[in-house]
Design a protein around this motif. Sequence first.
Motif, mmCIF file in Angstrom:
data_model
loop_
_atom_site.group_PDB
_atom_site.id
_atom_site.type_symbol
_atom_site.label_atom_id
_atom_site.label_comp_id
_atom_site.label_asym_id
_atom_site.label_seq_id
_atom_site.Cartn_x
_atom_site.Cartn_y
_atom_site.Cartn_z
ATOM 1 N N ASN A 217 46.614 -32.232 5.944
ATOM 2 C CA ASN A 217 46.068 -31.744 7.464
ATOM 3 C C ASN A 217 46.177 -32.830 8.291
ATOM 4 O O ASN A 217 46.371 -32.430 9.779
ATOM 5 N N SER A 218 45.904 -34.145 7.743
ATOM 6 C CA SER A 218 45.988 -35.296 8.642
ATOM 7 C C SER A 218 47.552 -35.372 9.128
ATOM 8 O O SER A 218 47.700 -35.739 10.238
ATOM 9 N N ARG A 219 48.528 -35.146 8.251
ATOM 10 C CA ARG A 219 50.141 -34.927 8.681
ATOM 11 C C ARG A 219 50.143 -33.778 9.832
ATOM 12 O O ARG A 219 50.887 -34.107 10.829
ATOM 13 N N LEU A 220 49.635 -32.885 9.606
ATOM 14 C CA LEU A 220 49.794 -31.777 10.630
ATOM 15 C C LEU A 220 49.237 -32.196 11.989
ATOM 16 O O LEU A 220 49.713 -31.961 12.980
ATOM 17 N N ALA A 221 47.896 -32.980 11.767
ATOM 18 C CA ALA A 221 47.397 -33.543 13.225
ATOM 19 C C ALA A 221 48.316 -34.468 13.692
ATOM 20 O O ALA A 221 48.566 -34.467 15.032
ATOM 21 N N ARG A 222 49.073 -35.201 13.078
ATOM 22 C CA ARG A 222 49.852 -36.204 13.642
ATOM 23 C C ARG A 222 51.128 -35.529 14.193
ATOM 24 O O ARG A 222 51.682 -35.900 15.297
ATOM 25 N N ASN A 223 51.785 -34.477 13.584
ATOM 26 C CA ASN A 223 52.931 -33.749 14.194
ATOM 27 C C ASN A 223 52.490 -32.836 15.472
ATOM 28 O O ASN A 223 53.165 -32.753 16.368
ATOM 29 N N LEU A 224 51.234 -32.486 15.414
ATOM 30 C CA LEU A 224 50.706 -31.821 16.627
ATOM 31 C C LEU A 224 50.642 -32.784 17.774
ATOM 32 O O LEU A 224 50.756 -32.641 18.924
ATOM 33 N N ALA A 225 50.123 -34.101 17.523
ATOM 34 C CA ALA A 225 50.068 -35.127 18.598
ATOM 35 C C ALA A 225 51.473 -35.144 19.263
ATOM 36 O O ALA A 225 51.653 -35.339 20.428
ATOM 37 N N GLN A 226 52.476 -35.393 18.315
ATOM 38 C CA GLN A 226 53.738 -35.370 18.663
ATOM 39 C C GLN A 226 54.152 -34.275 19.920
ATOM 40 O O GLN A 226 54.758 -34.464 20.990
ATOM 41 N N TRP A 227 53.806 -33.327 19.332
ATOM 42 C CA TRP A 227 54.073 -31.737 19.781
ATOM 43 C C TRP A 227 53.335 -31.836 21.280
ATOM 44 O O TRP A 227 54.017 -31.476 22.463
ATOM 45 N N LEU A 228 52.189 -32.266 21.311
ATOM 46 C CA LEU A 228 51.324 -32.262 22.484
ATOM 47 C C LEU A 228 51.977 -33.352 23.619
ATOM 48 O O LEU A 228 51.996 -33.079 24.757
ATOM 49 N N GLY A 229 52.674 -34.196 22.977
ATOM 50 C CA GLY A 229 52.989 -35.305 24.047
ATOM 51 C C GLY A 229 54.653 -34.972 24.458
ATOM 52 O O GLY A 229 55.326 -35.666 25.134
ATOM 53 N N GLY A 230 54.902 -33.857 23.912
ATOM 54 C CA GLY A 230 56.333 -33.410 24.452
ATOM 55 C C GLY A 230 57.692 -34.021 23.533
ATOM 56 O O GLY A 230 58.510 -33.906 24.221
ATOM 57 N N ARG A 231 57.107 -34.499 22.268
ATOM 58 C CA ARG A 231 58.132 -35.331 21.809
ATOM 59 C C ARG A 231 58.861 -34.258 20.899
ATOM 60 O O ARG A 231 58.177 -33.258 20.347
#
Length: 231
Positions: A217-231
């Motif tokens: 779930n932590s890795r999912l959160a990090r991937n979501l952060a990248q998505w939110l930043g448009g990366r």
Amino acid sequence: MPAWGAAPLVMVDQGHGQRFVIEQKGELQLSRFGAILGEEGLRVVSSRERLTDESLRQAAGLVISGPFTPLAPAEVDAVIRFAERGGRVALMLHIGPPVGVLMQRVGVAFSNGVLHEQHNLVGDDDISFQVRDLTAHPLFTGIDHFSLYGGWALSGQTPLARTSAETWVDLNGDRQLTERDAMDRFAVVVEGSIGAGRILIFGDDAIFLNRYLDEANSRLARNLAQWLGGR
């Protein structure tokens, strides 16, 4: 939108009765999630104000997690316009009605009961389980599962993660699986386009609470952060 070269700004909405917030460090809070967003290079702000064109003007991403009070019609309009301009919206459900109008606007519906799984259970109940049917998507980079802790089925838009085919919703309220209940492979994460922007909807908000941020779930959160930043 943020100035050229600036770190993407992500607003975390906390103005709709949210009980789980990024400033608090308890087990059922979102402080670690907020920290992960920052660790992934985002500028993170929380807001208890109404969502408006002005309040969202500088943001690249918007997180609406676990609201208990409804978004006003004007706020829904502002979120839609934000996405149409290229913004990214991540929506996590605790209960569906507070964001029901927004979900209708983007063509997504939620189930009338939580999901009960029969496989890959986590703990002692059948509403806490691992989700292993994942679509190839940057959101799932580096993981083969994540865990839900009382989630809702989603329909509409593009499904990214689904339960097993033997997951059921208690339609008649008798708390046991019968022929009157719905059994299927249900979507629990969906993604859609809104103009130039995107929206991700999670059928559970517990995924990112401090207590449940295990390795996956932590890795999912990090991937979501990248998505939110448009990366």
